[in-house]
Write an enzyme that holds these catalytic residues in place. Structure first.
Site, mmCIF file in Angstrom:
data_model
loop_
_atom_site.group_PDB
_atom_site.id
_atom_site.type_symbol
_atom_site.label_atom_id
_atom_site.label_comp_id
_atom_site.label_asym_id
_atom_site.label_seq_id
_atom_site.Cartn_x
_atom_site.Cartn_y
_atom_site.Cartn_z
ATOM 1 N N ASP A 7 1.890 -1.157 12.293
ATOM 2 C CA ASP A 7 0.586 -1.581 11.790
ATOM 3 C C ASP A 7 0.263 -3.022 12.163
ATOM 4 O OD1 ASP A 7 -0.071 0.849 10.638
ATOM 5 O OD2 ASP A 7 0.840 0.343 8.710
ATOM 6 N N LYS A 59 0.826 -1.211 0.000
ATOM 7 C CA LYS A 59 0.000 0.000 0.000
ATOM 8 C C LYS A 59 0.857 1.257 0.000
ATOM 9 C CE LYS A 59 -2.983 0.626 3.515
ATOM 10 N NZ LYS A 59 -3.108 1.951 4.186
#
Length: 440
Positions: free
Chosen positions: A322, A22
């Site tokens: 994350d 991403k």
């Protein structure tokens, strides 16, 4: 509509491919848009966040050939070719889009407004507003509360030396974007190195950028001197290690698992999850390690393992921020105590991930205690068996995916409230994780 997941009947087997990274996908579109020439992107993440970035640049006059899938062609307009958008730029749920574009837009000769969904309008933006103002930018929070919408007006920028109080790739990238339009060099210092995809891609496109570690202070830095044209090049996006992490966590905790995840980016600023899982006793092997377009890539072999707790803190935290909700889930099934510290940043992600992980794991019967900057899991040293529960995910994709992994080893049924939120980063997640026969 919610999704109910039952305990997995057998181990994960076979070969997997995860969506494109991403972070790299975002940056490929952004830098391709302001480069000279045509950028061909392969392996692009067809997810909601990255699609928001494409939408913003199309709104500023950039011709982008993309109709879904993993191939994108960006017809660059050069550093000074962006046009004023006709309306507010909608960043959706993407903090990366919002923060990095704020730096880019601060150097444009037109006014703009950046906003996003309700989650984005609660995420802290002072961390970019303040250093951008030091560069001379005219940027303000529309509601004067430190959040989006962000209103940006044309202003002359100057290079600065800035010491970021947090290791944040979004802050660093924001200032490097602004630096391309400033007078004089800009240097960004960080307490420890955050992910460095922006530096690597800027270097590949011809920017005058340097980065490393300051010998006197030990701080990491990235420095950009403006005046160089960016030249388009082909960009191959590797698989996202943050997405691969969920398959890794599932394979480690579900008995009898043995999987290979192909073509995953293992950039040293992102591979903390592999180091921690190995530290916990995870059977993980990197195969066919290579470098593609400046990024380290490998195939990852993972097998079911007997895991033990560990301590996670300090410099490794930015390399797995994350993945910490997933690590907490995996640690709940490990013997021994796991302590996660120095992760207060979790409170200001898409949700307060410290509070949500603690609440949801307790609902599943885990022994977990929240702290100001992390968690303590299995304080007694003995894991408590998990059982199914209704999971509150707050539309946070990392929470939803982490607890889908937890559900695979929990007795009874687990209900994920908003499974659609995983489309932000891993649209085919549930199909990869759970056989059709195990989905209800």
């Amino acid at each position: 509509m919610s999704r109910t997941i039952e305990k997995r009947k057998e181990g994960l087997k076979g070969s997997y491919s995860v969506p494109g990274d991403k972070s790299i996908s975002h940056r490929a579109v952004m830098l391709g848009a302001i480069a000279e020439g045509t950028t061909h992107i392969s392996g692009f993440l067809n997810g909601a966040d990255c699609n928001s970035t494409i939408g913003c640049f199309r709104a500023m006059g950039v011709d982008i050939d993309y109709e879904g899938g993993t191939d994108v062609t960006v017809h660059g307009v050069g550093l000074h070719g962006l046009k004023a958008p006709a309306s507010v730029l909608d960043c959706g749920n993407s903090g990366t889009t919002t923060r990095i574009m704020a730096g880019l837009l601060s150097g444009q000769p037109f006014a703009s407004v950046l906003t996003g969904d309700p989650s984005i309008q609660k995420r802290p933006m002072k961390r970019i507003i303040e250093p951008l103002r030091l560069m001379g930018a005219d940027i303000r929070s529309e509601r004067d509360n430190g959040y989006a919408p962000l209103c940006i007006s044309p202003e002359h920028l100057k290079g600065i030396s800035y010491g970021s109080p947090v290791a944040s790739a979004q802050v660093k990238s924001c200032l490097l974007m602004a630096a391309m339009y400033a007078e004089g060099a800009t240097t960004v210092y960080e307490p420890v190195l955050s992910r460095n995809h922006t530096e690597l891609m800027l270097q590949a496109l011809g920017a005058d950028i340097g980065y490393g570690r300051d010998k006197e202070t030990g701080r990491s830095y990235a420095s950009l001197t403006p005046g160089h044209v960016l030249h388009a090049c082909d960009i191959k996006v590797p698989g996202d290690i943050s997405s691969a992490a969920y398959l890794m966590g599932a394979a480690l905790t579900v008995p009898g698992s043995d999987i290979l995840i192909r073509n995953v980016g293992v950039n040293p600023t992102r591979d903390g999850i592999i180091k921690v899982f190995k530290q916990m006793g995870g059977r993980i092997e990197l195969l066919d390690t290579r470098v593609e377009a400046g990024e380290a890539v490998a195939d990852i072999h993972v097998s079911g393992s007997d895991l033990t707790g560990c301590r996670i803190s300090g410099d490794i935290i930015p390399t797995l921020i994350d993945e910490l909700p997933l690590i907490a889930v995996v640690a709940s099934s490990a013997s021994g105590t796991t302590v996660i510290k120095d992760a207060a940043e979790l409170k200001v992600k898409e949700s307060d991930r410290i509070a949500l992980v603690t609440k949801d794991l307790k609902a599943m019967g885990a022994d977990i205690t929240a702290t100001d900057d992390g968690f303590i899991i299995n304080a007694s040293g003995e894991p408590m068996p998990l059982h199914g529960a209704a999971i509150e995910d707050a539309l946070d994709h990392r929470i939803a995916m982490s607890f889908a992994v937890a559900a695979l080893t929990a007795d009874g049924a687990t209900e994920i409230a908003h499974p659609e939120c995983v489309s932000v980063s891993y649209p085919g997640f549930f199909e990869d994780l759970i056989p059709d026969s195990d989905i209800s």
